[in-house]
Each structure stands twice: as structure tokens, then as C-alpha cells.
Design an enzyme around this catalytic site. Structure first.
Site, PDB file in Angstrom:
ATOM      1  N   ALA A   1       8.311   3.517   2.894  1.00  0.00           N
ATOM      2  CA  ALA A   1       8.744   4.430   1.747  1.00  0.00           C
ATOM      3  C   ALA A   1       8.271   3.729   0.515  1.00  0.00           C
ATOM      4  CB  ALA A   1       9.920   5.305   1.723  1.00  0.00           C
TER       5      ALA A   1
ATOM      6  N   ASP B   1      11.653   5.371  11.301  1.00  0.00           N
ATOM      7  CA  ASP B   1      10.280   5.707  10.649  1.00  0.00           C
ATOM      8  C   ASP B   1       9.395   4.629  11.042  1.00  0.00           C
ATOM      9  OD1 ASP B   1       8.348   7.118   9.627  1.00  0.00           O
ATOM     10  OD2 ASP B   1       8.681   6.518   7.386  1.00  0.00           O
TER      11      ASP B   1
ATOM     12  N   HIS C   1       5.993   8.205  10.288  1.00  0.00           N
ATOM     13  CA  HIS C   1       5.402   9.599   9.766  1.00  0.00           C
ATOM     14  C   HIS C   1       4.100   9.789   9.596  1.00  0.00           C
ATOM     15  CE1 HIS C   1       5.857   6.994   6.174  1.00  0.00           C
ATOM     16  NE2 HIS C   1       4.559   7.647   5.677  1.00  0.00           N
TER      17      HIS C   1
ATOM     18  N   SER D   1       1.541   2.436   3.515  1.00  0.00           N
ATOM     19  CA  SER D   1       2.876   2.844   4.442  1.00  0.00           C
ATOM     20  C   SER D   1       2.339   2.612   5.865  1.00  0.00           C
ATOM     21  CB  SER D   1       3.073   4.341   4.557  1.00  0.00           C
ATOM     22  OG  SER D   1       4.313   4.756   5.098  1.00  0.00           O
TER      23      SER D   1
END
Length: 178
Positions: free
Chosen positions: A156, A66, A36, A139
Site C-alpha cells: 500500500a 495482503d 489484492h 504494489s
């Protein structure tokens, strides 16, 4: 609503996202990070601990996990070793390495709270849940065991817990990049 008397609104500005990454292959210059962070990027830069700022090429991304694999052209790198699959237990002590709030690299300590968890916005339901304290900027950072081996990539944080894509997701990136 457009007001012709006020003129045109300012054009949108470029957004800069910052997070962390983990060197996973020193010879090839491979870095894993959270997908992300780079999904819509036009330019990706890797800022190394020694002060070098390098352009990074996106090799492969996994929206499901992710995570993304990047490559930099650099020498004198050190990589984390990937832990074996299935070597992680609930209650095991872990460290999170990230760059919270752009303060510089920091390490926090906690335990693995649960395995095989899901988190809203991430399709992978095999995430590692831990109680390590992570903030914005962590992250893409490393979740490591006390032997210093990579066990996951932080993707996350929710409700005081950090969620990491397991090391198997990193291995799938290596396979996809070949």
C-alpha cells in the site's frame, strides 16, 4: 435506469490489473506479490524482465498480510534472498523495486520510517513503513535492504509513505503452501 429506446448497455469488460512481484525461489518458480492484485483474478500472468510472459498458478493467499504466493514453470530464474527476521531497524536505508505506471522496472531509495504499523484495509498491524516513492504498479514489488535481501513486499501507499508486509509474512506463505 434502463431506457428501452437506447438498447442494452455494453456488457462489463474484463479488468486488467498490473503490479509487481518478487521471485523468492528460483528452482521452484515461486513469486510473491500483493494479494489484492490477484484476489479476484481468473488468469494470472507473470511478465519477466527477460520478456517471457508465463501463466502463474496461485498457491496460497493471505488476506491478513495482503500477500500471495504464485508458481511459474520456468528455468533460468534468479531469486532474492529473504532477510532474517528482526534484522530491520528504523532509519535503515531501503530500496523499492516495482513497475510504476507500467513504465518498466524502476528502483527508488528511502529509509524505514517505522516498524509495526497498520494501514487501512490491511489486517496485519506489523507492516514496515518507509518513505520510498512508489506509484501505481509498484504494489507487490520488493522492499530490499542495501545488501539486496528482501525485507518486505509493498502492499500500500498512503500519505507519501509506502507500506510493506514484512518478510515474516512471506515465510508464513511458504509454510501454508506445504
Amino acid at each position: 435506469m434502463f431506457d428501452p429506446e437506447a438498447g442494452f448497455p455494453d456488457p462489463p469488460t474484463l479488468r486488467e490489473w498490473q503490479g509487481a512481484g518478487v521471485i523468492v525461489d528460483a528452482l521452484a518458480g515461486l513469486i510473491v506479490t500483493a494479494n489484492h492484485l490477484i484476489a479476484n483474478a481468473t488468469t494470472v500472468r507473470a511478465l519477466l524482465q527477460d520478456g517471457r510472459a508465463l501463466n502463474a498458478a496461485v498457491l496460497v493467499r493471505s488476506e491478513r498480510d495482503d500477500v500471495a504466493l504464485l508458481r511459474i514453470e520456468a528455468g533460468n530464474l534468479r531469486a532474492l534472498t529473504l532477510e532474517k527476521s528482526g534484522a530491520l531497524d528504523v532509519g535503515e536505508f531501503v530500496l523499492a523495486i516495482g513497475d510504476p505506471q507500467d513504465w518498466g522496472q524502476s528502483v527508488t531509495f528511502g529509509i524505514v520510517s517505522a516498524l509495526h504499523r497498520s494501514c487501512p484495509g490491511i489486517a496485519n498491524s506489523d507492516l514496515v513503513q518507509s518513505d520510498v516513492l512508489v506509484g501505481r504498479g509498484s504494489s507487490g514489488g520488493a522492499l530490499v535492504n542495501l545488501q539486496g535481501r528482501l525485507i518486505g513486499v509493498i502492499v500500500a501507499r498512503r500519505g507519501g509513505f509506502a507500506f510493506a508486509a514484512p518478510v515474516d509474512a512471506v515465510r508464513r506463505l511458504f509454510v501454508a503452501a506445504q
